[in-house]
Design a protein around this motif. Sequence first.
Motif, short mmCIF file in Angstrom:
data_model
loop_
_atom_site.label_atom_id
_atom_site.label_comp_id
_atom_site.label_asym_id
_atom_site.label_seq_id
_atom_site.Cartn_x
_atom_site.Cartn_y
_atom_site.Cartn_z
N LYS A 71 0.83 -1.20 0.00
CA LYS A 71 0.00 0.00 0.00
C LYS A 71 0.86 1.25 0.00
N GLU A 72 1.89 1.20 0.83
CA GLU A 72 2.80 2.34 0.97
C GLU A 72 3.58 2.54 -0.33
N GLU B 152 -9.53 11.18 1.70
CA GLU B 152 -10.66 10.61 0.96
C GLU B 152 -10.19 9.75 -0.21
N ILE B 153 -9.14 10.23 -0.90
CA ILE B 153 -8.63 9.48 -2.05
C ILE B 153 -8.09 8.13 -1.57
N GLU B 154 -7.39 8.19 -0.44
CA GLU B 154 -6.85 6.94 0.11
C GLU B 154 -7.98 6.01 0.54
N ALA B 155 -8.98 6.60 1.20
CA ALA B 155 -10.09 5.78 1.71
C ALA B 155 -10.85 5.13 0.56
N ALA B 156 -10.96 5.87 -0.56
CA ALA B 156 -11.70 5.33 -1.70
C ALA B 156 -10.84 4.36 -2.53
N GLY B 157 -9.55 4.29 -2.15
CA GLY B 157 -8.65 3.36 -2.86
C GLY B 157 -8.40 3.74 -4.30
N LEU B 158 -8.36 5.06 -4.57
CA LEU B 158 -8.17 5.51 -5.95
C LEU B 158 -6.68 5.55 -6.29
N ALA C 249 -14.62 19.09 -0.76
CA ALA C 249 -13.49 18.19 -1.07
C ALA C 249 -13.97 16.75 -1.04
N VAL C 250 -14.81 16.43 -0.05
CA VAL C 250 -15.36 15.07 0.04
C VAL C 250 -16.20 14.79 -1.20
N ARG C 251 -17.00 15.81 -1.61
CA ARG C 251 -17.85 15.64 -2.80
C ARG C 251 -17.02 15.44 -4.07
N ILE C 252 -15.91 16.21 -4.17
CA ILE C 252 -15.07 16.08 -5.37
C ILE C 252 -14.60 14.64 -5.53
N VAL C 253 -14.18 14.06 -4.40
CA VAL C 253 -13.72 12.67 -4.47
C VAL C 253 -14.89 11.75 -4.82
N LYS C 254 -15.99 11.89 -4.08
CA LYS C 254 -17.10 10.93 -4.26
C LYS C 254 -17.81 11.10 -5.60
N SER D 298 -3.80 8.52 -14.36
CA SER D 298 -4.29 9.39 -15.42
C SER D 298 -5.01 10.62 -14.89
N VAL D 299 -5.30 10.66 -13.60
CA VAL D 299 -6.02 11.81 -13.07
C VAL D 299 -5.13 12.58 -12.09
N HIS D 300 -5.02 13.87 -12.35
CA HIS D 300 -4.21 14.70 -11.47
C HIS D 300 -5.12 15.69 -10.74
#
Lengths: 595, 124
Positions: free
Chosen positions: B18-19, B55-61, B100-105, B29-31
Amino acid sequence: MGFKNYILVCGGTGCESSRADQIYRSLIEEAKNQGVAEQVQVIKTGCFGFCEQGPIVKILPEDSFYVQVKPEDAKELISEHVVKGREVTRLLYNKEERKPYEEVEDIQFYKKQLRIVLRNCGSIDPENINEYIAADGYKALEKVLFEMTPENVIDELKVAGLRGRGGAGFPTWMKWNFTKQAEGDVKYVVCNADEGDPGAYMDRSTLEGDPHSVLEAMTICGYAIGAHQGFIYIRAEYPLAIHRLEVAMAQAREYGLLGKNILGSGFDYDIEIRLGAGAFVCGEETALLQSIEGKRGMPLPRPPFPASKGLWGKPTVINNVETWANIPVIITKGGEWFSQIGTQDSHGTKVFALTGKICNSGLVEVPMGTTLREIVYDIGGGIAKGKNFKAVQTGGPSGGVITEENLDTPIDFGGLQRIGSMMGSGGMIVMDNDDCIVDVAKFYLNFTVDESCGKCAPCRIGGKSLMNILEKITDGKGTPEDIDQIEKIALAMRKGSLCALGQTAPNPVLSSLKYFPEEYKSHIEDKSCPSGKCKKLIKYEIDTAKCIGCTACSRKCPVGAISGEVKKPHKIDQAVCIKCGVCKSTCKFSAIDIK
Amino acid sequence: MSILSLDDLRAIRNREEKELKKRDIHGRSVHVVVGMGTSGISAGAKVVLNTLADEIEAAGLDKVILTQTGSLAPVAEPVVEVFSKEAGLVVYGDVSKADAVRIVKEHLVAGKILEDKRVEVKED
């Protein structure tokens, strides 16, 4: 956990010698001073390959590729990049052309490369076994110990079609199979890390950047052939590689990946390091084994081959570092996958140390079948200082020159042999028109004459006699008969020498003679050296029309051979001149010519 | 006798992988870029950056690269840019922690652009 930057600092020998270690420590120090120690992880990795531009620092996730970094730059890298999130433009590679969101892989130097052997070099910390494990390390060992029989392992290598990367290109599976089938209560596994070709450093970088891959592969081999002990024979001149190997071995032992009952499989295996004193001949397998045994490193006649009678007379597999580094990937991804890469007769990739008169010198790994033109011009960026390409020497002192006409030859074992050179271990030295081909041949021959162990007469006497002839030619005393003599001696050496060192020693002379006969001719018949390298055949003269009498050259001349009054053309006394060339490089008016 | 069992080795690999993956930016592909100039930070960009990271980490993106930069558009800070090859550049202004949470979700996971937070940027 918040945002994090990863700073990768090259920890190869090349960058370390340009103070990369100090850069590494300064970055950690600065991160602490500027209160961002929690936000950055500084990692010292193996070689990035782009040695021309070292020391290299790469910061992720922006993929900012910083080159020629100095320890003094650490402060700015932390304060600008990490704290403020702005790239330090002045240190970026190719800053004018960098596009937003561009990846390092898009850099011309990396575009045509395919990194299999160097997969972990420049991305993981070689002194941390956890990072190797995370990068699929020891996965192959897992698979081998719990899912495969020894026969399966050898079959996988057969499917892969892996051939030895040390130079000769012998199929690896066959070597393993012979050793497995050989009778013997004890068998050994040996890693040949005695890399000695001038300008070659593929094996050193692999060991420095990814030592565990070699340990893992050797353990796999032990399982496949029924050996419980491995040896790594490495030259003492590679202190960093030795250190990283020692660290790796200690960590592997601590994790039980070396030692008794590995991973609970019941298989015992351990590895020891043996240091070589730097004799080139010890890269020859039988000499290497002699040296491990504590004897003087001299080759033995083959057969018997090490596969039947090797170390202490026991069946032994001996493979080169690069061959080993391929094996864990072949096991995890499968032989079928590997066999799709490269050409019909040579599968996989090859690592080359690209050096000499080239813009981007460094370590490059390309799929077999890539052409020399792609390596020299696309990856290497062409000839340095805008000069003209003359030839490439591959295969080091055992290989030969490749000229413009053969630049489009796809590189594989057969391809290089057909044009009179050889793959060798992967040294690739580029020459431009300033290099005298006779002088280069003399350089390589001098190397093999020096390194000959002296055991057999064809190599010992033949090499020296060839050397005498070349010296005669570069001294301007050559005769047309010398060429015939060269060919005769070369043939005798090729046929009569005990090992590859002597058998291949005449190659640089023969191939340069084949491709540049006119250059030999001008040395012998016209007594002139077209590149102006052979001191006895040239003289420096001052062009009186261009000389303004600045006296710069006469002040620099170490032997006082230049005389003349101020503001009047000077003159070189040919009887005193030692042809060192200092006057020519000093003159600002191009008034000194080589004739 | 062995110190590590097969399961131990696999556990180490899972944990460390993971690390290490965070460092592997190849093929991403997404910045996502957050404007972190002085004015951005005082408007709350730091909270936004950290929220995005979590959030990005939590969503596993693992295809998303999150980076920071200097001042982006000083009129609507905090500013977040999302760049992808398919949709090009999308700029969000006045981003709060909840945004920020919405942007991720919504944007990163569901691929739906948050039209209400979008700001137009004039190219020079």
